[in-house]
Every structure is written in structure tokens, then in C-alpha cells.
Write a protein that holds these residues in place. Structure first.
Motif, short mmCIF file in Angstrom:
data_model
loop_
_atom_site.label_atom_id
_atom_site.label_comp_id
_atom_site.label_asym_id
_atom_site.label_seq_id
_atom_site.Cartn_x
_atom_site.Cartn_y
_atom_site.Cartn_z
N LEU A 29 0.90 -1.18 0.10
CA LEU A 29 -0.11 -0.01 0.09
C LEU A 29 0.70 1.19 0.04
CD1 LEU A 29 -2.98 0.92 0.24
CD2 LEU A 29 -2.38 1.38 2.73
N ASP A 30 0.86 2.07 -1.00
CA ASP A 30 1.59 3.29 -1.08
C ASP A 30 1.38 4.15 0.14
OD1 ASP A 30 2.61 2.69 -3.83
OD2 ASP A 30 0.71 3.00 -4.42
N PHE A 31 2.34 4.61 0.79
CA PHE A 31 2.33 5.56 1.97
C PHE A 31 3.13 6.71 2.02
CE2 PHE A 31 3.41 6.22 6.42
CZ PHE A 31 2.01 6.92 6.82
N ASP A 32 2.78 7.79 1.89
CA ASP A 32 3.68 9.04 2.32
C ASP A 32 3.65 9.63 3.57
OD1 ASP A 32 5.22 11.43 0.86
OD2 ASP A 32 3.30 12.28 2.00
N GLY B 91 1.11 11.73 5.68
CA GLY B 91 0.10 10.62 6.29
C GLY B 91 -0.94 10.08 5.36
N ARG B 92 -0.49 10.18 4.12
CA ARG B 92 -1.68 9.73 3.13
C ARG B 92 -1.21 8.65 2.57
NH1 ARG B 92 -5.73 12.96 1.82
NH2 ARG B 92 -5.78 15.41 2.64
N THR B 93 -2.31 7.67 2.27
CA THR B 93 -2.16 6.43 1.59
C THR B 93 -2.78 6.43 0.25
OG1 THR B 93 -4.44 5.66 2.29
CG2 THR B 93 -2.29 5.08 3.88
N SER B 94 -2.02 5.81 -0.72
CA SER B 94 -2.79 5.81 -2.01
C SER B 94 -2.56 4.23 -2.57
CB SER B 94 -2.05 6.70 -3.06
OG SER B 94 -0.55 6.50 -3.11
N ALA C 177 5.37 -9.87 9.27
CA ALA C 177 4.77 -8.58 9.49
C ALA C 177 5.87 -7.57 8.94
CB ALA C 177 4.43 -8.29 10.95
N HIS C 178 5.84 -6.82 8.06
CA HIS C 178 6.83 -6.19 7.34
C HIS C 178 7.01 -4.78 8.08
CE1 HIS C 178 6.54 -8.60 3.77
NE2 HIS C 178 5.38 -8.78 4.01
N ALA C 179 8.49 -4.43 8.28
CA ALA C 179 8.74 -3.14 8.81
C ALA C 179 8.97 -2.00 7.80
CB ALA C 179 9.80 -3.62 9.76
N ASP C 180 8.97 -2.35 6.47
CA ASP C 180 9.37 -1.44 5.30
C ASP C 180 8.35 -0.87 4.57
OD1 ASP C 180 9.28 -3.75 4.02
OD2 ASP C 180 11.29 -4.29 4.60
N HIS C 181 7.16 -1.63 4.59
CA HIS C 181 5.95 -1.01 3.79
C HIS C 181 4.61 -1.61 4.47
CE1 HIS C 181 6.44 -5.32 2.31
NE2 HIS C 181 5.11 -5.23 2.16
N LEU C 182 3.69 -0.71 4.08
CA LEU C 182 2.22 -1.15 4.60
C LEU C 182 1.57 -2.38 3.45
CD1 LEU C 182 2.96 1.59 5.73
CD2 LEU C 182 0.61 2.20 5.76
N SER C 183 0.98 -3.24 4.16
CA SER C 183 0.30 -4.15 3.26
C SER C 183 -1.07 -3.82 2.84
CB SER C 183 -0.10 -5.45 4.02
OG SER C 183 -1.24 -6.33 3.46
N ILE D 28 9.34 1.82 9.73
CA ILE D 28 8.98 0.65 10.79
C ILE D 28 7.79 0.92 11.73
CG2 ILE D 28 10.75 1.37 12.30
CD1 ILE D 28 11.01 -1.47 13.13
N LEU D 29 7.74 2.06 12.15
CA LEU D 29 6.76 2.48 13.00
C LEU D 29 5.31 2.52 12.44
CD1 LEU D 29 8.34 5.15 15.30
CD2 LEU D 29 8.24 2.64 15.72
N PRO D 30 5.04 3.27 11.45
CA PRO D 30 3.60 3.06 10.80
C PRO D 30 3.23 1.53 10.10
CG PRO D 30 5.13 4.42 9.44
CD PRO D 30 5.57 4.32 10.64
N ALA D 31 4.35 0.89 9.47
CA ALA D 31 4.21 -0.44 8.89
C ALA D 31 3.61 -1.27 9.99
CB ALA D 31 5.69 -0.98 8.20
N ILE D 32 4.53 -1.47 11.13
CA ILE D 32 4.14 -2.69 12.21
C ILE D 32 2.86 -2.28 12.72
CG2 ILE D 32 5.03 -3.67 14.03
CD1 ILE D 32 6.66 -4.71 12.16
N GLN D 33 2.63 -1.13 12.77
CA GLN D 33 1.06 -0.76 13.46
C GLN D 33 -0.09 -1.28 12.69
OE1 GLN D 33 0.44 3.20 15.56
NE2 GLN D 33 2.75 3.43 14.61
N VAL D 34 0.15 -1.25 11.24
CA VAL D 34 -0.88 -1.72 10.28
C VAL D 34 -0.58 -3.10 9.97
CG1 VAL D 34 -1.38 -1.20 7.78
CG2 VAL D 34 -0.96 0.64 9.26
N ASN D 35 0.43 -3.85 9.82
CA ASN D 35 0.73 -4.90 9.35
C ASN D 35 0.49 -6.24 10.50
OD1 ASN D 35 1.41 -3.87 6.82
ND2 ASN D 35 3.55 -3.90 7.22
N MET D 36 0.57 -5.71 11.60
CA MET D 36 0.22 -6.48 12.68
C MET D 36 -1.22 -6.61 12.80
SD MET D 36 1.19 -4.35 16.38
CE MET D 36 0.40 -3.06 16.85
N ARG D 37 -2.16 -5.94 12.20
CA ARG D 37 -3.63 -6.02 11.96
C ARG D 37 -3.99 -6.62 10.65
NH1 ARG D 37 -2.72 -0.71 14.98
NH2 ARG D 37 -4.14 -0.79 16.87
N GLY D 38 -3.13 -7.09 10.08
CA GLY D 38 -3.55 -7.55 8.70
C GLY D 38 -3.67 -6.76 7.64
#
Length: 314
Positions: free
Chosen positions: A62-65, A69-72, A98-104, A283-293
Motif C-alpha cells: 500500500l503506497d504511503f507518504d 500521512g496519506r495512503t494511495s 509483518a513487514h517493517a518497510d511497507h504497509l500491506s 517501521i513505526l507506521p508499517a508494524i502498526q498496520v501490518n500486525m493488524r493484517g
């Protein structure tokens, strides 16, 4: 704990047999189309059965700036366009960890394409560790229920007529999996291209000794197996991104873990190298999102969702 690498390792034997059978039947080999995201250096792989057109999407982005704080969804939409153009039916969305470098992008892709979302059962360890780090409270479920399927070492599944097996390969994180689908191995962050080496092992729950054993387990698969990586960072002297290699090439030439490198030497190298690395920028945004699937944190009273930044902790 990593599974045994002894000859009686049933999961490894089954995975190797799947590779061997696929190599012997070239017309039944899985078709793999990869999409590379330059911003996060991530390769997403769409693998499908040429007979039934059933498919799996592995490690979507998932693209993340971060600044805004915007996703695309440009990266995910390119995958959707490919799936529709090829007439594929998506059965699985597979996460190697659970990736630390990008949002799923898995929830978005599920909504558009269907399919089950799967990850390793040890995601519950990651959820427990990072649930505390982000002070998520009791409303955050730490049982893996955000995913449709939690795989254990040795589990098997199918993508159409393609046989697939799961290998638990901890070390980078406690929950890393490798998916063996026909003659193709999707190893996540565990291995990089031979000229770049191996994953770091200094995140919470990581362990360089486990990583070495996991890699040795993967390198026990048939040499002909194709290996599809989750990342590439262009090794010194190489000008192009590459994300496909073979078990044979990794075994012969991986700069960190080729034949002849023992566990003690690897752990010393990996520990020293990891101490010089900065944290991944997402890592901080990615883990918060990816640990939630791949789902965002729930909205607060004002209807806005927020990501947390713990100060002076990591």
C-alpha cells in the motif's frame, strides 16, 4: 523456535518433493509476475496456476507518504489490472511476515479480488511485543484473528492444481514464513540476492542464530528451485534491481551464508553489521498496520485514524 534441520524434518522433505515434481513437469510450473516498488524496495509477487488460473498475491504494498500521512493505491491497482487482464482468480493473499518497510495492501486487494489472507501463527508473538510497544490496550486482539489463516510449519495448501507448502523460517522476525509453490520459493526477507546477503536480525524477537538455521534449511531444498525475494537494494557494483535467483546460486555464492560459513561466524558478522544499520524509515507506521493484517488502527472520537510514534523507546 526453528524447526529441526535433521533428515527427519518432514516439512522440509515435503517441500522438496513439491519442488522436484514441479521441475520434472515444466508445463505445470507456476507462473510468477513480480511488481517492484522503488519507494520501499519491495517486490510483490503474483503466482498462478497456468491450468486453472488460480492465483496468490504475496507481500503486497500500500503506497504511503509518511510526510503527509496519506495512503494511495497505485501499486495495488497495478496488480488488480494484471489479475483482471490475465483472467486470474485470487485464492490467497500471503504475507511472509509483518513487514517493517511497507504497509500491506491485502485488505484493499481482498475487497476487490476476494481470497483469504494468511500469515504464520507466530504473528501472535509479534502482536504481543508490538501491542505493548504501541500501548494498544486490551481492545487490540493478539490472537491473529485479523487474518483468515494462520499457517504452521509443514502446513500445505493448493493454488488451483499447484501444491504449496509452508516452512517456518524465524530469525529476521519470529513469524517469518517461506512459501514453496511448485518449483518457486518465496522467502520474504530471509534471503537477499547472493551479492547482497541476508536479512537483519536485530528487530524485537529477531535472532541471528535462528536466522542462520532457517537459511540452512532453505538451502537444503533442490538447487533448481527458483527463489523470489521480497526486497532488493542493488549491491555495490550492480545498477539494476533483481529479485529472482535459485537455491543453487544462494548456496554457492551468498556473501553472508554460502557453503563453508558456520553459525558462529555468521552470527558474529550479522550482529556487527546490524549494529551499523539505521531503523527502516517506515517501521513505526508499517508494524502498526501490518500486525493488524493491513488494517488501519480504529478511528478515534473525531473520526480520524492515527498512527503512534513511541519516543525514546526503540
Amino acid at each position: 523456535m526453528p524447526a529441526s534441520t535433521a533428515p527427519e524434518d518432514g516439512a522440509l522433505v515435503r517441500a522438496a518433493s513439491i519442488v522436484t515434481a514441479s521441475v520434472a513437469q515444466p508445463d505445470a510450473r507456476p507462473v510468477v509476475r513480480s511488481f517492484f516498488d522503488d519507494a520501499s524496495f519491495t517486490a510483490t509477487h503474483v503466482v498462478h496456476d497456468p491450468k486453472t488460473r488460480s492465483a496468490a498475491i504475496i507481500d503486497s504494498v500500500l503506497d504511503f507518504d509518511q510526510a503527509s500521512g496519506r495512503t494511495s493505491r497505485t501499486s495495488a491497482d497495478a496488480i488488480i489490472a494484471y489479475v483482471e487482464a490475465e483472467g486470474l482468480t485470487v485464492a490467497w493473499h500471503l504475507e511472509t511476515h509483518a513487514h517493517a518497510d511497507h504497509l500491506s495492501a491485502a485488505p484493499y486487494l481482498q475487497q476487490r479480488l476476494g481470497g483469504q489472507l494468511a500469515i504464520g501463527r507466530a504473528i501472535t508473538i509479534v502482536q504481543d511485543v508490538f501491542g505493548k510497544i504501541f500501548n494498544e490496550g486490551t481492545e487490540f486482539e493478539r490472537d491473529g484473528s485479523q487474518f483468515d489463516r494462520l499457517f504452521d510449519d509443514g502446513d500445505s495448501f493448493k493454488i488451483g492444481a499447484l501444491k504449496a507448502a509452508v516452512l517456518h523460517v524465524p530469525g529476521h522476525t519470529p513469524a517469518d514464513l517461506a512459501y514453496v509453490i511448485g518449483d518457486a520459493v518465496f522467502c520474504g526477507d530471509t534471503l537477499f540476492m547472493p551479492d547482497y546477503g541476508t536479512a537483519r536480525a536485530d528487530f524485537p524477537g529477531g535472532d541471528a542464530a535462528y536466522l542462520f538455521r532457517s537459511i540452512r534449511r532453505l538451502l537444503s531444498l533442490p538447487r533448481e528451485a527458483r527463489v523470489f525475494l521480497c526486497h532488493d537494494y542493488k549491491a555495490p557494483g550492480r545498477d539494476t534491481y533483481v529479485w529472482e535467483t535459485t537455491i543453487g546460486a544462494e548456496s554457492d555464492a551468498n556473501v553472508h551464508v554460502h557453503a563453508g560459513i558456520n553459525e558462529a561466524r555468521f552470527v558474529a558478522m550479522r550482529t556487527a553489521r546490524d549494529a551499523t544499520l539505521s531503523m527502516p524509515k517506515l517501521i513505526l507506521p508499517a508494524i502498526q498496520v501490518n500486525m493488524r493484517g493491513g488494517h488501519m488502527p480504529p478511528a478515534e472520537e473525531n473520526g480520524t485514524r492515527y498512527l503512534k510514534i513511541p519516543l525514546d523507546l526503540l
